[in-house]
Design an enzyme around this catalytic site. Structure first.
Site, PDB file in Angstrom:
ATOM      1  N   ASP A 105       5.651  -2.799   0.823  1.00 39.83           N
ATOM      2  CA  ASP A 105       5.065  -4.121   0.594  1.00 39.83           C
ATOM      3  C   ASP A 105       3.954  -4.404   1.608  1.00 39.83           C
ATOM      4  O   ASP A 105       3.986  -3.888   2.726  1.00 39.83           O
ATOM      5  CB  ASP A 105       6.120  -5.221   0.768  1.00 39.83           C
ATOM      6  CG  ASP A 105       7.238  -5.107  -0.247  1.00 39.83           C
ATOM      7  OD1 ASP A 105       6.992  -4.560  -1.328  1.00 39.83           O
ATOM      8  OD2 ASP A 105       8.343  -5.571   0.074  1.00 39.83           O
TER       9      ASP A 105
HETATM   10  N1  URA Z   1      12.167  -2.795   0.337  1.00 34.38           N
HETATM   11  C1  URA Z   1      11.405  -3.905   0.426  1.00 34.38           C
HETATM   12  O1  URA Z   1      11.903  -4.993   0.200  1.00 34.38           O
HETATM   13  N2  URA Z   1      10.122  -3.770   0.779  1.00 34.38           N
HETATM   14  C2  URA Z   1       9.547  -2.593   1.071  1.00 34.38           C
HETATM   15  O2  URA Z   1       8.346  -2.554   1.396  1.00 34.38           O
HETATM   16  C3  URA Z   1      10.337  -1.456   0.985  1.00 34.38           C
HETATM   17  C4  URA Z   1      11.653  -1.579   0.605  1.00 34.38           C
END
Ligand code: URA
Length: 237
Positions: A105
């Site tokens: 993310d």
């Molecule tokens: N889980 C999440 O919530 N975000 C990420 O970036 C990776 C795994």
């Protein structure tokens, strides 16, 4: 003759799965004709394949990069809004086109791999290989034993049960907990949604390992080239 998506992956465009999406989006031309069918085969020696107007050439040297993604950087090769991507962070020091393996993310930091090896990216992201990903999260509150058990057994997120995960409290302070989480899937915002499901919002999230490959002391924005031994650690259990 090879399938078009395999040839594209061999040329370092993206993973085979992502290449299929690119074909379906009508961005690929073979000998001047736009191809949108996934079964299409090409002759790598004779056919002229263009993606977004650029001619493909098979990758000579495969490269693998481990980057510590900073907060606020996009984990895709391109961003239509012009925001900084993980590829922007490495491109001055890499003379071939690379793309990220999987996603993190915008607001997650930590280990992300970049490569020009489409088959490798396909293997790492395919559920069949069942690769464990380790995260350190700062979460609100202190989870109870029952909540941790629920997390480990699996939770319904977006209507689908998650596969068994690991959860360990490392430290508790000021009404927050620092925890280590290990998951095997890669669903959208999975760690955040799983923590929400047990009532403990994620405040910060960092990925620290993929398989047995660890981020180590790499600082945010820094990256290293991986040799074959390091690359193989991704598949170690
Ligand atoms: N889980 C999440 O919530 N975000 C990420 O970036 C990776 C795994």
């Amino acid at each position: 003759m090879v399938r078009l998506q395999k040839f594209m992956a061999d040329c370092g465009v993206a993973s085979r799965r992502k290449c299929e999406e690119i074909i379906l989006q009508g961005r690929v031309k073979v000998n001047g004709r736009t191809i949108t069918e996934l079964g299409f085969k090409v002759d790598p020696q004779k056919d002229k394949v263009l993606v977004d107007g650029k001619k493909l050439v098979p990758v000579q040297k495969k490269i693998y990069i481990m980057l510590n993604k900073p907060f606020g950087v996009i984990s895709s090769a391109k961003d239509e809004k012009g925001r900084k991507t993980v590829v922007d962070l490495v491109k001055d020091k890499v003379d071939v086109r690379v793309f990220p393996v999987g996603r993190l993310d915008f607001d997650t930091t930590g280990l992300i791999l970049l490569t020009n090896d489409g088959e490798f990216a396909y293997k790492v992201t395919h559920p069949k290989h069942d690769i464990e990903k380790t995260y350190i999260a700062l979460i609100e509150g202190v989870p109870t034993k029952e909540e941790i058990e629920q997390f480990k057994k699996g939770l319904f997120i977006d209507g689908k049960l998650t596969s068994p995960a690991k959860f360990r409290i490392l430290k508790v302070f000021k009404g927050m907990s620092l925890v280590e989480i290990k998951i095997h899937e890669g669903r959208n915002r999975q760690v955040r949604k799983m923590c929400d499901a047990i009532g403990h919002r994620v405040l910060k999230l960092k990925r620290v390992a993929i398989g047995k490959l660890k981020l180590g002391k790499l600082k945010e924005g820094e990256f290293v080239f991986l040799d074959e031994n390091m690359v193989n650690k991704v598949f170690e259990k």
